[in-house]
Design a protein around this motif. Structure first.
Motif, PDB file in Angstrom:
ATOM      1  N   THR A 280       0.799  -1.227   0.000  1.00  0.00           N
ATOM      2  CA  THR A 280       0.000   0.000   0.000  1.00  0.00           C
ATOM      3  C   THR A 280       0.831   1.276   0.000  1.00  0.00           C
ATOM      4  O   THR A 280       0.416   2.276  -0.594  1.00  0.00           O
ATOM      5  N   ALA A 281       1.986   1.268   0.662  1.00  0.00           N
ATOM      6  CA  ALA A 281       2.824   2.476   0.671  1.00  0.00           C
ATOM      7  C   ALA A 281       3.389   2.742  -0.716  1.00  0.00           C
ATOM      8  O   ALA A 281       3.474   3.890  -1.160  1.00  0.00           O
ATOM      9  N   ILE A 282       3.755   1.667  -1.427  1.00  0.00           N
ATOM     10  CA  ILE A 282       4.258   1.810  -2.795  1.00  0.00           C
ATOM     11  C   ILE A 282       3.132   2.282  -3.705  1.00  0.00           C
ATOM     12  O   ILE A 282       3.323   3.172  -4.548  1.00  0.00           O
ATOM     13  N   GLU A 283       1.942   1.692  -3.538  1.00  0.00           N
ATOM     14  CA  GLU A 283       0.780   2.106  -4.339  1.00  0.00           C
ATOM     15  C   GLU A 283       0.488   3.593  -4.143  1.00  0.00           C
ATOM     16  O   GLU A 283       0.229   4.331  -5.101  1.00  0.00           O
ATOM     17  N   ALA A 284       0.526   4.038  -2.883  1.00  0.00           N
ATOM     18  CA  ALA A 284       0.244   5.443  -2.584  1.00  0.00           C
ATOM     19  C   ALA A 284       1.283   6.363  -3.211  1.00  0.00           C
ATOM     20  O   ALA A 284       0.957   7.456  -3.691  1.00  0.00           O
ATOM     21  N   ALA A 285       2.541   5.918  -3.214  1.00  0.00           N
ATOM     22  CA  ALA A 285       3.610   6.739  -3.791  1.00  0.00           C
ATOM     23  C   ALA A 285       3.444   6.879  -5.305  1.00  0.00           C
ATOM     24  O   ALA A 285       3.639   7.958  -5.862  1.00  0.00           O
ATOM     25  N   VAL A 286       3.081   5.781  -5.972  1.00  0.00           N
ATOM     26  CA  VAL A 286       2.858   5.837  -7.417  1.00  0.00           C
ATOM     27  C   VAL A 286       1.674   6.749  -7.726  1.00  0.00           C
ATOM     28  O   VAL A 286       1.728   7.594  -8.625  1.00  0.00           O
ATOM     29  N   ALA A 287       0.582   6.591  -6.952  1.00  0.00           N
ATOM     30  CA  ALA A 287      -0.600   7.432  -7.155  1.00  0.00           C
ATOM     31  C   ALA A 287      -0.278   8.906  -6.913  1.00  0.00           C
ATOM     32  O   ALA A 287      -0.789   9.788  -7.620  1.00  0.00           O
ATOM     33  N   ALA A 288       0.572   9.183  -5.928  1.00  0.00           N
ATOM     34  CA  ALA A 288       0.940  10.571  -5.629  1.00  0.00           C
ATOM     35  C   ALA A 288       1.694  11.200  -6.797  1.00  0.00           C
ATOM     36  O   ALA A 288       1.510  12.386  -7.099  1.00  0.00           O
ATOM     37  N   ARG A 289       2.546  10.420  -7.462  1.00  0.00           N
ATOM     38  CA  ARG A 289       3.254  10.963  -8.633  1.00  0.00           C
ATOM     39  C   ARG A 289       2.268  11.261  -9.762  1.00  0.00           C
ATOM     40  O   ARG A 289       2.395  12.270 -10.457  1.00  0.00           O
ATOM     41  N   VAL A 290       1.302  10.368  -9.947  1.00  0.00           N
ATOM     42  CA  VAL A 290       0.298  10.602 -10.981  1.00  0.00           C
ATOM     43  C   VAL A 290      -0.501  11.860 -10.657  1.00  0.00           C
ATOM     44  O   VAL A 290      -0.733  12.716 -11.524  1.00  0.00           O
ATOM     45  N   LEU A 291      -0.906  11.998  -9.393  1.00  0.00           N
ATOM     46  CA  LEU A 291      -1.661  13.173  -8.969  1.00  0.00           C
ATOM     47  C   LEU A 291      -0.841  14.446  -9.140  1.00  0.00           C
ATOM     48  O   LEU A 291      -1.367  15.502  -9.514  1.00  0.00           O
ATOM     49  N   SER A 292       0.462  14.351  -8.891  1.00  0.00           N
ATOM     50  CA  SER A 292       1.320  15.534  -9.044  1.00  0.00           C
ATOM     51  C   SER A 292       1.344  16.017 -10.491  1.00  0.00           C
ATOM     52  O   SER A 292       1.543  17.206 -10.752  1.00  0.00           O
ATOM     53  N   SER A 293       1.148  15.091 -11.434  1.00  0.00           N
ATOM     54  CA  SER A 293       1.190  15.462 -12.847  1.00  0.00           C
ATOM     55  C   SER A 293      -0.044  16.258 -13.277  1.00  0.00           C
ATOM     56  O   SER A 293      -0.046  16.891 -14.323  1.00  0.00           O
ATOM     57  N   LEU A 294      -1.103  16.241 -12.451  1.00  0.00           N
ATOM     58  CA  LEU A 294      -2.342  16.957 -12.778  1.00  0.00           C
ATOM     59  C   LEU A 294      -2.259  18.398 -12.271  1.00  0.00           C
ATOM     60  O   LEU A 294      -3.125  18.872 -11.527  1.00  0.00           O
ATOM     61  N   LYS A 295      -1.219  19.094 -12.679  1.00  0.00           N
ATOM     62  CA  LYS A 295      -0.922  20.426 -12.138  1.00  0.00           C
ATOM     63  C   LYS A 295      -2.070  21.412 -12.357  1.00  0.00           C
ATOM     64  O   LYS A 295      -2.503  22.086 -11.416  1.00  0.00           O
ATOM     65  N   SER A 296      -2.582  21.506 -13.564  1.00  0.00           N
ATOM     66  CA  SER A 296      -3.639  22.485 -13.836  1.00  0.00           C
ATOM     67  C   SER A 296      -4.921  22.143 -13.065  1.00  0.00           C
ATOM     68  O   SER A 296      -5.620  23.040 -12.583  1.00  0.00           O
ATOM     69  N   GLU A 297      -5.224  20.851 -12.946  1.00  0.00           N
ATOM     70  CA  GLU A 297      -6.412  20.455 -12.181  1.00  0.00           C
ATOM     71  C   GLU A 297      -6.249  20.816 -10.709  1.00  0.00           C
ATOM     72  O   GLU A 297      -7.207  21.279 -10.063  1.00  0.00           O
ATOM     73  N   ARG A 298      -5.069  20.610 -10.174  1.00  0.00           N
ATOM     74  CA  ARG A 298      -4.823  20.925  -8.761  1.00  0.00           C
ATOM     75  C   ARG A 298      -4.931  22.417  -8.510  1.00  0.00           C
ATOM     76  O   ARG A 298      -5.461  22.863  -7.480  1.00  0.00           O
ATOM     77  N   GLU A 299      -4.428  23.198  -9.446  1.00  0.00           N
ATOM     78  CA  GLU A 299      -4.524  24.652  -9.296  1.00  0.00           C
ATOM     79  C   GLU A 299      -5.984  25.121  -9.350  1.00  0.00           C
ATOM     80  O   GLU A 299      -6.387  26.004  -8.590  1.00  0.00           O
ATOM     81  N   ALA A 300      -6.759  24.490 -10.233  1.00  0.00           N
ATOM     82  CA  ALA A 300      -8.182  24.827 -10.315  1.00  0.00           C
ATOM     83  C   ALA A 300      -8.915  24.427  -9.038  1.00  0.00           C
ATOM     84  O   ALA A 300      -9.782  25.166  -8.541  1.00  0.00           O
ATOM     85  N   ALA A 301      -8.557  23.267  -8.492  1.00  0.00           N
ATOM     86  CA  ALA A 301      -9.192  22.803  -7.254  1.00  0.00           C
ATOM     87  C   ALA A 301      -8.838  23.708  -6.081  1.00  0.00           C
ATOM     88  O   ALA A 301      -9.673  23.958  -5.199  1.00  0.00           O
ATOM     89  N   GLU A 302      -7.611  24.207  -6.070  1.00  0.00           N
ATOM     90  CA  GLU A 302      -7.205  25.122  -4.999  1.00  0.00           C
ATOM     91  C   GLU A 302      -8.039  26.396  -5.034  1.00  0.00           C
ATOM     92  O   GLU A 302      -8.461  26.909  -3.982  1.00  0.00           O
ATOM     93  N   LYS A 303      -8.326  26.878  -6.243  1.00  0.00           N
ATOM     94  CA  LYS A 303      -9.177  28.067  -6.368  1.00  0.00           C
ATOM     95  C   LYS A 303     -10.602  27.762  -5.928  1.00  0.00           C
ATOM     96  O   LYS A 303     -11.263  28.585  -5.289  1.00  0.00           O
ATOM     97  N   ALA A 304     -11.089  26.567  -6.258  1.00  0.00           N
ATOM     98  CA  ALA A 304     -12.465  26.201  -5.930  1.00  0.00           C
ATOM     99  C   ALA A 304     -12.674  26.002  -4.430  1.00  0.00           C
ATOM    100  O   ALA A 304     -13.708  26.393  -3.874  1.00  0.00           O
ATOM    101  N   TYR A 305     -11.689  25.395  -3.759  1.00  0.00           N
ATOM    102  CA  TYR A 305     -11.855  25.045  -2.353  1.00  0.00           C
ATOM    103  C   TYR A 305     -11.138  25.993  -1.393  1.00  0.00           C
ATOM    104  O   TYR A 305     -11.365  25.950  -0.193  1.00  0.00           O
ATOM    105  N   GLY A 306     -10.281  26.834  -1.952  1.00  0.00           N
ATOM    106  CA  GLY A 306      -9.540  27.749  -1.097  1.00  0.00           C
ATOM    107  C   GLY A 306      -8.179  27.196  -0.737  1.00  0.00           C
ATOM    108  O   GLY A 306      -8.020  25.992  -0.523  1.00  0.00           O
TER     109      GLY A 306
END
Length: 474
Positions: A280-306
């Motif tokens: 599970t720790a390895i799975e979470a690390a791989v998923a975190a790298r994938v999530l990090s690649s969604l830069k524009s989505e994360r920036e949009a979510a930060e604006k939406a949620y504060g």
């Protein structure tokens, strides 16, 4: 002319450094690159090692330059380029010659290549090499899979160029066909988890304690002198300390927060799932790298949620830092435990008989995840107690008893502060679930029987049973 001991194809960064390493250790090596000019430039810039290099302009010339049985290392991109190179070599090599794939291959491809070469007279080695550019040049950790006879032919060269831990080579034959590349894959999976956990602790220091890179660097440097002594902690401190020549700012502050990956972490997760072993720790690390690649989505979510405000962890700074150190230690142990469990499962599944103490020993130097803890792991596997799971080895039971309360506090406080710590959280959940004698899957079994009549086992009788909700009762 004196024959070369070994050959190498592919003079990119890793290939050229590995070739120089072989030459420096006193072995004559024939080298070939599909671009002849690159071969000429490589030899011309080899300095005092030039006399041990045999530049070749064709594969036929390469084969002629090597002492039979000829070992030839392939250092090209993984996948089809390796198959193409093997196909080209088959016309030039003879019986008992050895093709060595030293790239980051998927072990399934390595197993397939072994089978495809059966009956051809040629043999194959799948060789995992860890340590990056620096390791390739001065001593990597090397994980070999193949026939024992082919290993014996190249053992002298491979052990000579490997990293050394207190004089002991960090290279070994680990088993047949894909064993070496599988172990390298899991090495990289553990590496993903280790790097992610370090980044999560950095995030707590930066966003939870408001510390800058120059304040955080000595924290990691200090930890590197204790139980967390490792290559990744060492370079983390150095990376945090470094300044960008262009802006004068800390380098980490000008790096885009979008992590890359080449696939080995994903392969680790896939194989763990296929084997039915939680990583599970390895799975979470791989998923975190994938999530990090969604830069524009994360920036949009930060604006939406504060945007999260910096939430200072309460308490004395020294106590918080001690908790963070122990949390990282506990998370690291859990990640290694998962990685070794996956290798143990694969060893049984593929009849490899992987030598766990040896794997721990050859990871003690040269590779990216090298750390002082691996010496304790090698000893634990050698003494027994770690075969079921590293968490059951007495030495690690003691360490986890001391460290897991800190991991619990860090994960809880990070969650309250809104600071993502996915790998540390997954490591804690894995530890808690692993040590819980009676979990909650009894309810899952009830649900499965309710909607699908899958049956369940009882705690007071052997056999398969059904519940009183419409299925057939046992």
């Amino acid at each position: 002319m004196e024959k070369a001991e070994i050959g190498l194809i592919g003079l990119g960064t890793m290939g050229s450094n590995l070739a120089l390493n072989i030459a420096e250790k006193g072995h004559r090596i024939a080298v070939f690159n599909r671009t002849p000019e690159k071969t000429d430039a490589f030899v011309a810039n080899a300095g005092t090692l030039r006399d041990r290099l045999v530049p070749c302009k064709s594969l036929a010339e390469l084969a002629e330059a090597i002492r039979p049985p000829r070992p030839v290392i392939i250092m090209v991109l993984a996948g089809q380029p390796v198959d193409d190179q093997i196909a080209a070599l088959r016309g030039e090599l003879a019986a008992n010659d050895i093709i060595i794939d030293a790239g980051n291959a998927n072990f399934h491809d390595t197993v397939r290549r072994f089978k495809e070469l059966e009956g051809s007279g040629l043999t194959f080695i799948g060789m995992g090499v860890s340590g990056g550019e620096e390791g390739a040049r001065h001593g990597p950790s090397i994980m070999v899979g193949g026939t024992e006879a082919s290993w014996k032919r190249v053992e002298k060269v491979i052990t000579a160029i490997s990293a050394k831990f207190k004089g002991e080579p960090c290279a070994a034959w680990l088993g047949p066909d894909g064993a070496g590349h599988f172990v390298k894959t899991i090495h990289n999976g553990i590496e993903y988890a280790d790097m992610q956990m370090i980044a999560e602790i950095y995030g707590v220091l930066r966003d939870g304690l408001g510390m800058g890179p120059k304040e955080i660097a000595p924290v990691f440097a200090g930890w590197n002198k204790g139980r967390l002594d490792s290559y990744l902690i060492e370079i983390t401190a150095k990376a945090l300390e470094a300044d960008d020549p262009k802006t004068g700012r800390p380098v980490v502050d000008i790096i885009l927060d979008r992590a890359g990956q080449k696939g080995t972490g994903k392969w680790s997760v896939i194989e763990a799932q296929q084997l039915g072993i939680p990583a599970t720790a390895i799975e979470a690390a791989v998923a975190a790298r994938v999530l990090s690649s969604l830069k524009s989505e994360r920036e949009a979510a930060e604006k939406a949620y504060g945007k999260l405000s910096v939430t200072t962890f309460s308490g004395a700074r020294d106590e918080v830092l001690k908790d963070l150190e122990l949390a990282l230690l506990a998370g690291k142990i859990a990640a290694y435990a998962q990685g070794f469990a996956v290798m143990s499962g694969a060893s049984k599944e593929f009849n490899w008989n992987l030598p766990m103490p040896t794997i721990a020993r050859i990871w003690r130097a040269g590779c990216i995840i090298r750390s002082q803890m691996l010496d304790t792991m090698a000893e634990a596997f050698g003494k027994g107690g770690a075969e079921v799971n590293l968490l059951m080895a007495p030495a690690f039971i003691d360490m986890m008893k001391q460290a897991h309360p800190s991991l619990r506090r860090v994960v809880a406080r990070a969650a309250e502060a809104g600071l993502p710590v996915p790998a540390l959280s997954s490591a804690l959940a894995y530890f808690d679930a692993y040590r819980q004698g009676r979990g909650t899957s009894n309810l899952i079994q009830a649900q499965r029987d309710f909607f699908g009549a899958h049956g369940f086992e009882r705690i007071d009788a052997a056999g398969a049973f059904h519940g009183p909700w419409g299925g057939t009762q046992g």
